[in-house]
Design an enzyme around this catalytic site. Sequence first.
Site, mmCIF file in Angstrom:
data_model
loop_
_atom_site.group_PDB
_atom_site.id
_atom_site.type_symbol
_atom_site.label_atom_id
_atom_site.label_comp_id
_atom_site.label_asym_id
_atom_site.label_seq_id
_atom_site.Cartn_x
_atom_site.Cartn_y
_atom_site.Cartn_z
ATOM 1 N N PRO A 1 0.791 -1.275 -0.172
ATOM 2 C CA PRO A 1 -0.025 -0.245 -0.208
ATOM 3 C C PRO A 1 0.730 1.421 -0.108
ATOM 4 C CG PRO A 1 0.045 -0.923 2.096
ATOM 5 C CD PRO A 1 0.429 -1.981 0.928
ATOM 6 N N ASN A 2 0.718 2.070 -0.618
ATOM 7 C CA ASN A 2 0.676 3.567 -0.450
ATOM 8 C C ASN A 2 1.876 3.868 -1.512
ATOM 9 O OD1 ASN A 2 -1.509 4.456 0.386
ATOM 10 N ND2 ASN A 2 -0.261 3.954 2.173
ATOM 11 N N ARG B 1 4.900 11.295 -2.530
ATOM 12 C CA ARG B 1 4.394 11.053 -1.488
ATOM 13 C C ARG B 1 5.871 11.234 -0.542
ATOM 14 N NH1 ARG B 1 4.627 4.741 1.332
ATOM 15 N NH2 ARG B 1 3.534 5.753 3.938
ATOM 16 N N TYR C 1 10.698 8.956 1.548
ATOM 17 C CA TYR C 1 10.721 8.553 0.376
ATOM 18 C C TYR C 1 11.350 8.585 -1.231
ATOM 19 C CZ TYR C 1 7.300 5.485 2.955
ATOM 20 O OH TYR C 1 7.416 5.515 3.885
ATOM 21 N N ASN D 1 7.813 -5.756 -0.551
ATOM 22 C CA ASN D 1 8.143 -4.298 0.590
ATOM 23 C C ASN D 1 6.198 -4.735 1.133
ATOM 24 O OD1 ASN D 1 7.867 -1.707 1.584
ATOM 25 N ND2 ASN D 1 9.198 -0.936 0.628
ATOM 26 N N ALA E 1 3.210 -0.890 5.202
ATOM 27 C CA ALA E 1 2.643 -1.074 6.359
ATOM 28 C C ALA E 1 2.080 -2.377 6.538
ATOM 29 C CB ALA E 1 1.413 -0.107 6.280
ATOM 30 N N GLU F 1 12.467 -9.580 2.652
ATOM 31 C CA GLU F 1 12.268 -8.384 2.347
ATOM 32 C C GLU F 1 12.843 -6.941 2.276
ATOM 33 O OE1 GLU F 1 9.927 -6.594 6.898
ATOM 34 O OE2 GLU F 1 10.744 -8.566 6.686
ATOM 35 N N HIS G 1 12.734 -2.796 2.608
ATOM 36 C CA HIS G 1 11.847 -1.562 3.018
ATOM 37 C C HIS G 1 13.237 0.201 2.627
ATOM 38 C CE1 HIS G 1 8.476 -3.237 5.231
ATOM 39 N NE2 HIS G 1 9.994 -4.197 5.726
ATOM 40 N N ARG H 1 11.590 5.020 12.480
ATOM 41 C CA ARG H 1 10.383 5.128 13.079
ATOM 42 C C ARG H 1 9.740 4.833 14.114
ATOM 43 N NH1 ARG H 1 8.275 4.820 6.945
ATOM 44 N NH2 ARG H 1 6.848 6.168 7.616
#
Length: 139
Positions: A10-11, A18, A23, A72, A75, A96, A98, A105
Amino acid sequence: MKTLIIINGPNLNLLGKREPNIYGSLSFTEFLQEIKQKYSEIKIEYFQSNIEGELIDKLQSVGFSYDGIILNAAAYTHTSVGIGDAVKAIKTPVVEVHISNTFSREEFRHHSYISPNAKGVILGFGLQSYELAIESFMK
Protein backbone atom coordinates in the site's frame (compact mmCIF):
# COMPACT_ATOMS: atom_id res chain seq x y z
CA MET A 1 17.37 -16.26 -17.43
CA LYS A 2 16.26 -15.74 -13.84
CA THR A 3 12.82 -14.29 -13.22
CA LEU A 4 12.27 -12.05 -10.22
CA ILE A 5 9.20 -10.15 -9.19
CA ILE A 6 8.99 -7.02 -7.09
CA ILE A 7 5.78 -6.89 -5.09
CA ASN A 8 4.94 -3.56 -3.47
CA GLY A 9 2.18 -2.94 -0.97
CA PRO A 10 0.00 0.00 0.00
CA ASN A 11 0.84 3.58 -0.90
CA LEU A 12 4.00 2.66 -2.79
CA ASN A 13 2.15 3.65 -5.96
CA LEU A 14 2.63 7.21 -4.67
CA LEU A 15 6.44 7.14 -4.66
CA GLY A 16 7.82 10.36 -6.04
CA LYS A 17 4.85 12.28 -4.64
CA ARG A 18 4.50 10.95 -1.11
CA GLU A 19 6.79 12.21 1.66
CA PRO A 20 9.83 12.82 -0.55
CA ASN A 21 11.94 13.49 2.55
CA ILE A 22 11.52 9.78 3.42
CA TYR A 23 10.91 8.11 0.04
CA GLY A 24 12.65 10.37 -2.47
CA SER A 25 11.30 12.11 -5.56
CA LEU A 26 11.65 9.31 -8.12
CA SER A 27 8.49 7.41 -9.05
CA PHE A 28 8.66 3.63 -8.88
CA THR A 29 7.88 3.44 -12.60
CA GLU A 30 10.97 5.53 -13.37
CA PHE A 31 13.08 3.49 -10.97
CA LEU A 32 11.79 0.20 -12.42
CA GLN A 33 12.89 1.22 -15.91
CA GLU A 34 16.36 2.02 -14.57
CA ILE A 35 16.81 -1.32 -12.83
CA LYS A 36 15.44 -3.28 -15.80
CA GLN A 37 18.14 -1.67 -17.94
CA LYS A 38 20.84 -2.16 -15.33
CA TYR A 39 19.94 -5.83 -14.76
CA SER A 40 19.03 -6.77 -18.33
CA GLU A 41 20.21 -10.35 -17.78
CA ILE A 42 17.32 -10.86 -15.34
CA LYS A 43 13.61 -10.73 -16.12
CA ILE A 44 12.10 -8.36 -13.57
CA GLU A 45 8.34 -8.21 -13.20
CA TYR A 46 6.38 -5.83 -11.01
CA PHE A 47 3.12 -5.87 -9.07
CA GLN A 48 1.66 -3.29 -6.70
CA SER A 49 -1.57 -3.32 -4.73
CA ASN A 50 -3.09 -1.43 -1.86
CA ILE A 51 -5.20 -4.50 -1.04
CA GLU A 52 -3.89 -7.16 1.35
CA GLY A 53 -5.70 -10.08 -0.28
CA GLU A 54 -4.35 -9.20 -3.72
CA LEU A 55 -0.80 -9.26 -2.32
CA ILE A 56 -1.44 -12.70 -0.81
CA ASP A 57 -2.93 -13.95 -4.10
CA LYS A 58 0.13 -12.70 -6.01
CA LEU A 59 2.56 -14.33 -3.57
CA GLN A 60 0.72 -17.63 -3.95
CA SER A 61 0.57 -17.39 -7.76
CA VAL A 62 4.32 -16.75 -8.21
CA GLY A 63 5.60 -18.50 -5.10
CA PHE A 64 6.32 -21.84 -6.71
CA SER A 65 7.67 -20.84 -10.12
CA TYR A 66 9.80 -17.69 -9.83
CA ASP A 67 13.46 -17.53 -8.84
CA GLY A 68 12.92 -14.80 -6.28
CA ILE A 69 10.47 -12.34 -4.79
CA ILE A 70 11.36 -8.89 -3.54
CA LEU A 71 8.57 -7.87 -1.19
CA ASN A 72 7.89 -4.45 0.25
CA ALA A 73 4.60 -5.06 2.00
CA ALA A 74 4.79 -1.50 3.41
CA ALA A 75 2.43 -1.02 6.37
CA TYR A 76 1.13 -4.59 6.01
CA THR A 77 4.58 -5.76 7.12
CA HIS A 78 3.65 -4.77 10.66
CA THR A 79 0.01 -5.89 10.68
CA SER A 80 -0.61 -8.80 8.32
CA VAL A 81 -0.34 -12.29 9.71
CA GLY A 82 -1.85 -13.40 6.38
CA ILE A 83 1.03 -12.04 4.30
CA GLY A 84 3.52 -13.53 6.75
CA ASP A 85 1.78 -16.90 6.43
CA ALA A 86 1.80 -16.65 2.62
CA VAL A 87 5.57 -16.06 2.63
CA LYS A 88 5.98 -19.10 4.90
CA ALA A 89 3.78 -21.26 2.65
CA ILE A 90 5.58 -20.68 -0.66
CA LYS A 91 8.79 -22.21 -2.02
CA THR A 92 10.27 -19.16 -3.79
CA PRO A 93 12.71 -17.23 -1.58
CA VAL A 94 11.54 -13.78 -0.47
CA VAL A 95 13.69 -10.79 0.39
CA GLU A 96 11.84 -8.26 2.53
CA VAL A 97 12.67 -4.70 1.51
CA HIS A 98 11.92 -1.29 3.00
CA ILE A 99 12.94 2.06 1.59
CA SER A 100 13.21 3.69 5.00
CA ASN A 101 14.90 2.39 8.12
CA THR A 102 11.79 1.16 9.90
CA PHE A 103 13.69 1.06 13.21
CA SER A 104 14.17 4.83 13.09
CA ARG A 105 10.42 5.36 12.76
CA GLU A 106 7.43 4.72 15.01
CA GLU A 107 7.74 1.76 17.36
CA PHE A 108 4.93 -0.22 15.70
CA ARG A 109 7.12 -0.38 12.57
CA HIS A 110 9.80 -2.30 14.47
CA HIS A 111 7.93 -5.62 14.16
CA SER A 112 7.59 -7.64 10.95
CA TYR A 113 5.36 -10.64 10.30
CA ILE A 114 7.43 -11.31 7.15
CA SER A 115 11.01 -11.34 8.47
CA PRO A 116 10.88 -14.73 10.24
CA ASN A 117 10.22 -16.46 6.91
CA ALA A 118 12.26 -14.26 4.57
CA LYS A 119 15.60 -15.12 3.00
CA GLY A 120 16.79 -11.72 4.25
CA VAL A 121 15.75 -8.19 5.11
CA ILE A 122 17.12 -4.99 3.56
CA LEU A 123 16.01 -1.62 4.86
CA GLY A 124 17.01 1.99 5.03
CA PHE A 125 18.91 2.40 1.76
CA GLY A 126 16.17 4.17 -0.17
CA LEU A 127 15.34 2.67 -3.55
CA GLN A 128 18.81 1.11 -3.56
CA SER A 129 17.33 -1.44 -1.12
CA TYR A 130 15.65 -3.07 -4.15
CA GLU A 131 18.96 -3.24 -6.02
CA LEU A 132 20.62 -4.90 -3.04
CA ALA A 133 17.83 -7.46 -3.02
CA ILE A 134 18.30 -8.12 -6.75
CA GLU A 135 22.02 -8.60 -6.16
CA SER A 136 21.23 -11.22 -3.50
CA PHE A 137 19.54 -13.36 -6.16
CA MET A 138 22.37 -13.08 -8.69
CA LYS A 139 24.63 -15.62 -7.01
